[in-house]
Design a protein around this motif. Structure first.
Motif, short mmCIF file in Angstrom:
data_model
loop_
_atom_site.label_atom_id
_atom_site.label_comp_id
_atom_site.label_asym_id
_atom_site.label_seq_id
_atom_site.Cartn_x
_atom_site.Cartn_y
_atom_site.Cartn_z
N LEU A 1 16.39 -58.29 -37.67
CA LEU A 1 16.49 -59.72 -37.41
C LEU A 1 16.97 -59.96 -35.99
O LEU A 1 17.75 -59.17 -35.44
CB LEU A 1 17.45 -60.38 -38.41
N ASP A 2 16.55 -61.09 -35.39
CA ASP A 2 17.04 -61.45 -34.07
C ASP A 2 18.35 -62.23 -34.20
O ASP A 2 18.89 -62.37 -35.30
CB ASP A 2 15.98 -62.23 -33.28
N GLU A 3 18.87 -62.74 -33.10
CA GLU A 3 20.15 -63.45 -33.10
C GLU A 3 20.16 -64.69 -33.99
O GLU A 3 21.19 -65.11 -34.48
CB GLU A 3 20.54 -63.85 -31.67
N GLN A 4 18.99 -65.29 -34.19
CA GLN A 4 18.89 -66.48 -35.04
C GLN A 4 18.60 -66.14 -36.49
O GLN A 4 18.39 -67.01 -37.32
CB GLN A 4 17.78 -67.42 -34.53
N GLY A 5 18.57 -64.86 -36.79
CA GLY A 5 18.32 -64.43 -38.16
C GLY A 5 16.85 -64.39 -38.54
O GLY A 5 16.52 -64.27 -39.71
N GLN A 6 15.97 -64.46 -37.55
CA GLN A 6 14.54 -64.43 -37.80
C GLN A 6 14.03 -62.99 -37.72
O GLN A 6 14.49 -62.23 -36.87
CB GLN A 6 13.79 -65.29 -36.78
N PRO A 7 13.07 -62.63 -38.58
CA PRO A 7 12.52 -61.28 -38.50
C PRO A 7 11.88 -61.04 -37.14
O PRO A 7 11.16 -61.88 -36.63
CB PRO A 7 11.45 -61.25 -39.60
N LYS A 8 12.20 -59.89 -36.54
CA LYS A 8 11.59 -59.58 -35.24
C LYS A 8 10.84 -58.28 -35.25
O LYS A 8 10.20 -57.92 -34.27
CB LYS A 8 12.66 -59.57 -34.14
N GLY A 9 10.88 -57.56 -36.31
CA GLY A 9 10.15 -56.30 -36.41
C GLY A 9 10.78 -55.40 -37.44
O GLY A 9 11.59 -55.83 -38.24
N VAL A 10 10.36 -54.17 -37.41
CA VAL A 10 10.90 -53.19 -38.34
C VAL A 10 11.44 -52.01 -37.57
O VAL A 10 11.06 -51.77 -36.43
CB VAL A 10 9.86 -52.73 -39.37
N GLN A 11 12.34 -51.30 -38.19
CA GLN A 11 12.86 -50.09 -37.58
C GLN A 11 12.58 -48.93 -38.53
O GLN A 11 12.47 -49.14 -39.73
CB GLN A 11 14.36 -50.20 -37.33
N PRO A 12 12.44 -47.74 -38.00
CA PRO A 12 12.21 -46.59 -38.87
C PRO A 12 13.38 -46.39 -39.83
O PRO A 12 14.51 -46.64 -39.48
CB PRO A 12 12.09 -45.41 -37.91
N LEU A 13 13.06 -45.98 -41.05
CA LEU A 13 14.12 -45.70 -42.01
C LEU A 13 14.77 -44.38 -41.71
O LEU A 13 14.11 -43.44 -41.26
CB LEU A 13 13.53 -45.65 -43.42
#
Length: 80
Positions: free
Chosen positions: A65-77
């Motif tokens: 999530l970005d600073e506003q709590g919006q999804p911005k992408g995924v990260q590897p598990l």
């Protein structure tokens, strides 16, 4: 009960069949041999559903999530 291999079933199909299997077992209308076969199929279906839910949870957990709590992408598990 279908003859579709459990490994090829969608989560929804596996869950629906699992509910039918449980209903049949709870009714007590199946013979002993049929009950054993249904129990084995139910165990496979339960595992399939649990595995699919775990994969879905991992995907959701990997969303960043970005600073506003919006999804911005995924990260590897981190499988560790």
């Amino acid at each position: 009960m279908t003859d579709t291999p459990v490994s090829e079933m969608s989560f929804e199909d596996a869950m629906a069949e699992l509910e039918r299997v449980v209903g049949t077992l709870e009714s007590g209308d199946a013979s002993l041999d049929d009950s054993i076969r249904l129990y084995e199929r139910g165990a496979e279906l339960r595992k399939r559903c649990a595995d699919e839910l775990r994969r879905a949870e991992e995907k959701v957990a990997a969303i960043t999530l970005d600073e506003q709590g919006q999804p911005k992408g995924v990260q590897p598990l981190d499988p560790a």
